[in-house]
Design a protein around this motif. Sequence first.
Motif, PDB file in Angstrom:
ATOM      1  N   PRO A  63       0.813  -1.227   0.000  1.00 31.63           N
ATOM      2  CA  PRO A  63       0.000   0.000   0.000  1.00 31.63           C
ATOM      3  C   PRO A  63       0.844   1.273   0.000  1.00 31.63           C
ATOM      4  O   PRO A  63       0.313   2.363  -0.164  1.00 31.63           O
ATOM      5  N   LEU A  86      -0.735   0.836   9.263  1.00 25.05           N
ATOM      6  CA  LEU A  86      -1.852  -0.064   9.599  1.00 25.05           C
ATOM      7  C   LEU A  86      -1.433  -1.523   9.469  1.00 25.05           C
ATOM      8  O   LEU A  86      -1.798  -2.371  10.285  1.00 25.05           O
ATOM      9  N   GLN A  90       0.800  -2.394  12.360  1.00 23.28           N
ATOM     10  CA  GLN A  90      -0.011  -2.569  13.567  1.00 23.28           C
ATOM     11  C   GLN A  90      -0.656  -3.952  13.601  1.00 23.28           C
ATOM     12  O   GLN A  90      -0.634  -4.646  14.609  1.00 23.28           O
ATOM     13  N   GLU A  91      -1.179  -4.354  12.439  1.00 19.84           N
ATOM     14  CA  GLU A  91      -1.866  -5.642  12.341  1.00 19.84           C
ATOM     15  C   GLU A  91      -0.883  -6.796  12.516  1.00 19.84           C
ATOM     16  O   GLU A  91      -1.157  -7.788  13.183  1.00 19.84           O
ATOM     17  N   ASP A 100     -12.646 -11.114  10.316  1.00 24.46           N
ATOM     18  CA  ASP A 100     -12.326 -10.089  11.287  1.00 24.46           C
ATOM     19  C   ASP A 100     -12.181  -8.753  10.534  1.00 24.46           C
ATOM     20  O   ASP A 100     -11.537  -8.710   9.491  1.00 24.46           O
ATOM     21  N   THR A 114     -10.463  -6.142  11.049  1.00 21.97           N
ATOM     22  CA  THR A 114      -9.162  -5.472  10.985  1.00 21.97           C
ATOM     23  C   THR A 114      -8.069  -6.378  10.442  1.00 21.97           C
ATOM     24  O   THR A 114      -6.957  -5.918  10.181  1.00 21.97           O
ATOM     25  N   SER A 115      -8.356  -7.671  10.254  1.00 16.23           N
ATOM     26  CA  SER A 115      -7.307  -8.588   9.793  1.00 16.23           C
ATOM     27  C   SER A 115      -6.998  -8.386   8.317  1.00 16.23           C
ATOM     28  O   SER A 115      -7.870  -8.051   7.525  1.00 16.23           O
ATOM     29  N   LEU A 116      -5.723  -8.597   7.993  1.00 23.40           N
ATOM     30  CA  LEU A 116      -5.318  -8.534   6.590  1.00 23.40           C
ATOM     31  C   LEU A 116      -5.570  -9.914   6.009  1.00 23.40           C
ATOM     32  O   LEU A 116      -4.766 -10.817   6.159  1.00 23.40           O
ATOM     33  N   LEU A 142      -6.979  -4.741  -2.644  1.00 19.58           N
ATOM     34  CA  LEU A 142      -7.690  -4.225  -3.815  1.00 19.58           C
ATOM     35  C   LEU A 142      -8.209  -5.306  -4.768  1.00 19.58           C
ATOM     36  O   LEU A 142      -8.163  -5.144  -5.985  1.00 19.58           O
ATOM     37  N   GLU A 184      -7.336  -1.284   0.562  1.00 18.82           N
ATOM     38  CA  GLU A 184      -5.947  -1.026   0.166  1.00 18.82           C
ATOM     39  C   GLU A 184      -4.918  -1.881   0.876  1.00 18.82           C
ATOM     40  O   GLU A 184      -3.827  -2.095   0.366  1.00 18.82           O
ATOM     41  N   ILE A 185      -5.225  -2.306   2.105  1.00 21.73           N
ATOM     42  CA  ILE A 185      -4.224  -3.132   2.767  1.00 21.73           C
ATOM     43  C   ILE A 185      -4.701  -4.581   2.906  1.00 21.73           C
ATOM     44  O   ILE A 185      -4.074  -5.366   3.603  1.00 21.73           O
ATOM     45  N   ARG A 188      -8.019  -5.820   3.703  1.00 20.18           N
ATOM     46  CA  ARG A 188      -9.064  -6.191   4.653  1.00 20.18           C
ATOM     47  C   ARG A 188     -10.369  -6.409   3.888  1.00 20.18           C
ATOM     48  O   ARG A 188     -10.573  -5.844   2.821  1.00 20.18           O
ATOM     49  N   TYR A 213     -14.147  10.540   8.420  1.00 23.85           N
ATOM     50  CA  TYR A 213     -13.461  10.846   7.163  1.00 23.85           C
ATOM     51  C   TYR A 213     -12.280  11.772   7.424  1.00 23.85           C
ATOM     52  O   TYR A 213     -11.229  11.654   6.808  1.00 23.85           O
ATOM     53  N   LYS A 242     -10.962   5.195  16.146  1.00 26.39           N
ATOM     54  CA  LYS A 242      -9.543   5.113  15.776  1.00 26.39           C
ATOM     55  C   LYS A 242      -9.284   3.959  14.820  1.00 26.39           C
ATOM     56  O   LYS A 242      -9.843   2.885  14.977  1.00 26.39           O
ATOM     57  N   PRO A 243      -8.383   4.177  13.851  1.00 24.50           N
ATOM     58  CA  PRO A 243      -7.990   3.059  13.027  1.00 24.50           C
ATOM     59  C   PRO A 243      -7.291   2.012  13.892  1.00 24.50           C
ATOM     60  O   PRO A 243      -6.655   2.392  14.859  1.00 24.50           O
ATOM     61  N   PRO A 244      -7.413   0.750  13.585  1.00 24.22           N
ATOM     62  CA  PRO A 244      -8.045   0.177  12.391  1.00 24.22           C
ATOM     63  C   PRO A 244      -9.525  -0.120  12.550  1.00 24.22           C
ATOM     64  O   PRO A 244     -10.110  -0.752  11.683  1.00 24.22           O
ATOM     65  N   TYR A 294     -10.560   6.238  -0.622  1.00 24.59           N
ATOM     66  CA  TYR A 294     -10.894   7.244  -1.627  1.00 24.59           C
ATOM     67  C   TYR A 294      -9.777   7.395  -2.660  1.00 24.59           C
ATOM     68  O   TYR A 294     -10.026   7.551  -3.847  1.00 24.59           O
TER      69      TYR A 294
END
Lengths: 557, 318
Positions: A350, A414, A417-418, B79, B81-83, B88, B101-102, B104, B255, B261-263, B275
């Motif tokens: 990313p 992110l 963090q994960e 989950d 927040t899990s990758l 994409l 993007e990461i 999830r 936004y 808070k992220p994630p 976006y």
Amino acid sequence: MGIPSPEKARDLRHFDALLDQVLQGRIGRRQVLARAAALGMSAASLATLSAAAGGPLEAGGLTALPARQDATPKPGGILKVGLQADPSALDPHRQTLTAIWHVIEHVYNRLLTINPDLTVGPELAAAMPEISADGLTYTFTLRQGVMFHPPVSRPLVASDVVASYERWRAPESAAASDLASVDTITAPDDATVVITLKQPDASILPILATSSAIIFAPETIEANGDLSQVAVGTGPFRFVEYVPNTRVVLEKNPEYWEEGLPYLDGLEMTFVSEDTQRTNAIITGEVDFVEYAPLRDIDQMEADDAIALAGDENMNIRFIAFNLTKPPLDNPLVRQAIAAAIDRNTIHVPGTFGHGTPTVGLFPPTFWAALNEEIPGPDVERAKQLMAEAGFADGLKTSITSWSQYSFLSAPALVVQEQLKQIGIDAELNLVETATMIEVVHSADPALRTYEIAVTGTSGHIDPGEVANNFKTGASGNLASYSNPRVDELIDQGMAATDVAERTGIYQEIQRILLQDLPWINLFVANQYEAMRSDVKGYVHVATGTNVALKQTWLDR
Amino acid sequence: MGNRGEGVPASLPLAPPATSPAARVPAAPRLLDVASARRPTRPSIWRAILRQRLALTGACIVLFFVVLAAVGPFVAPNDPTSLVGVPLQGPNAEYWLGTDEIGRDVFSRLLHGARVSFQVGLVAVGIAGTVGTALGLVAGYRGGWVDNVLILLMDIIFAFPAVLLAIAIITFRGNNLLNAMIAIAVVFTPAFMRIVRGATLSVRQTQYIEAAVSIGTPLPRILARHVFPNITAPLIVQVSLVFAFAVLAEAALAYLGLGNKPPAPSWGSMVSGSYGSLRLAPWASVIPGAAIGLTVLGFNLLGDGLRDALDPRLRSAH
């Protein structure tokens, strides 16, 4: 044979420079080809260089071809430029922001410049300086017939250089530390500047080519107080107006000292900070040129015939920094556990969208001081074991701070963090705006640096000494508050050494020590591209990220 | 700054419109039939809503949203927040709405985000509604300087652009979801206060209040037992409308990187996070954006329908 044409001579000169670098192993084949193409070299030269760099010339080997210089430049026209950020002010001694530089670099000159091949060359200096045998005295002879823009409108003299440098290293200057090794700056006559150093410093030449090294006329400061709203230099374009948050207008300097340049009548710069908007602006032709072409859209732009890209590996590094004054991050086992748990191959996606390289060292893989070690895969078991050894078998709580407005840093943060969750590290992610980031992470004052773990980056440097300085005990850029006497010693040696092979050895050793001590975990380097409409010609990408080549850019319309 | 009671300042994109016709409900002309004037019976409201197709649509959307918020997190396949996969990816059998993007799962994040939005709406409307109603009752019933002071306070809040005020409160109190909910509640308190005050003013004129006062009923009892039940109609309408704006405000704050808070997933932060990849992966930002839009639309339609159903004058016109 006769006298070679100017083009031919130039070609030969660049050819020699490139070949030299190839033979010294300083740059790789892909980079050679990109640069040679950028310089408009002939196919025969390319083949020779390519062979020297250890491989046949293959078609389509370049990811990005700069705009070709295949026709006679046409003068005239206004280039509409989309910049990534509003500079908010124009004084490079108040704030060292890339956004400022990308406006004023067209207005001012420096004594030296960075060539597209990343070597240092003369600009306002007539030639490279004479350096005394002890390496402490640098004597510059100024180029003759250089005129300041109106309202100053007089020739450049050596006292202007002295005044400019004195302002640069004044205590209130934001970039004063750049000239820490400088003792005196004097002008024995109108055409000569002598700089003496306190100790030998190999990085002084590239430093004199950075954004803070601009040469201005003292009259401008007298008339305006500072340089925040004006810019009067000797560069290819004159400053016309700056409307904050709206635009910067520059016009051609007809008295510019480089014969025939610039080709353009002017630059009209607008600020397009959103990535998507910048992509849209260049695709729709709303602007002719954008800097920082969003990496996620590079593939699409490459496929678009109406758009040309210039770019390659760039001198930057994205990394995880640890605040070594904050337990438990002062524990090397915890840092090693984190290093073992992360997966750079996932983190960089990313951040670069495939247009970059994961790295363990501090430099792009083709840079001469690079430490190109294999990227370790994630080893969660080992990481857990290290956590247990450190006494955190049940995990720990910490925080990660990163930039809210740079998705190429916040998205990797992110992922980090994960990935840390797998070894029981519960890190709260704080995405903060620039002002906060500069205070809590990048502050020169260790007492203000309250972060624990940061995902951040540095860019725009040219000499490895500048990057290595971030690890020197007590240095303002030492955001980790790291201290290792051996590294301090090596940093000094690296500054004093002039031989490239020797310096390479020193900087590689520094990087190996850092890999053990882990004040930073380096993640990846990102490529950088400028995108332009295909009728914008003559532009050359420089890996420091500068857009100075707009002076030789012209419009084929 | 005239005409404060009716208009919504242009600088307040998130402020709900004042529902002035409904404010006159308790002064309905059927004073002899005290029972039905005091509280329109429930079946009649529902019948009125069912008669309006738009309001029904709104009610269905709201119901869907409530169900999503209630069961979503339990049925989410991954989950939030899990990758879980390659970043994409387009919508596919494994990841119904693709990945962000990461990497999830957008669908799982959407389901979890529904709960966040609902929670924010509930808490913010709860606080704003309670405080605003209490202030409105007191101001409307007591009048005089109490009324003037309260109105002035509300006008001060109203004078700030809503999002700016919320950002200021969050900056002051710290960036987390609870403070975001409090900030949204503060922003929307005047909206309740005005409606309740207006309704209270007209109820206060009625004979049954006069009767209650004359037999010495204590003030809290009058407000609670005699005034409040007669102003519920405009209040219900306002709850529905403000709920929509609270969901929207949370999305706007998320936004901007405030609040959740992220994630942790939130529809607003899903839009802002993806976006940048609008060209590459429209699903990752358009779908949460559409969810926000649909939810707000649902509550608005329901609110409008309720207003029509609860306003006897409008009802008779149908």
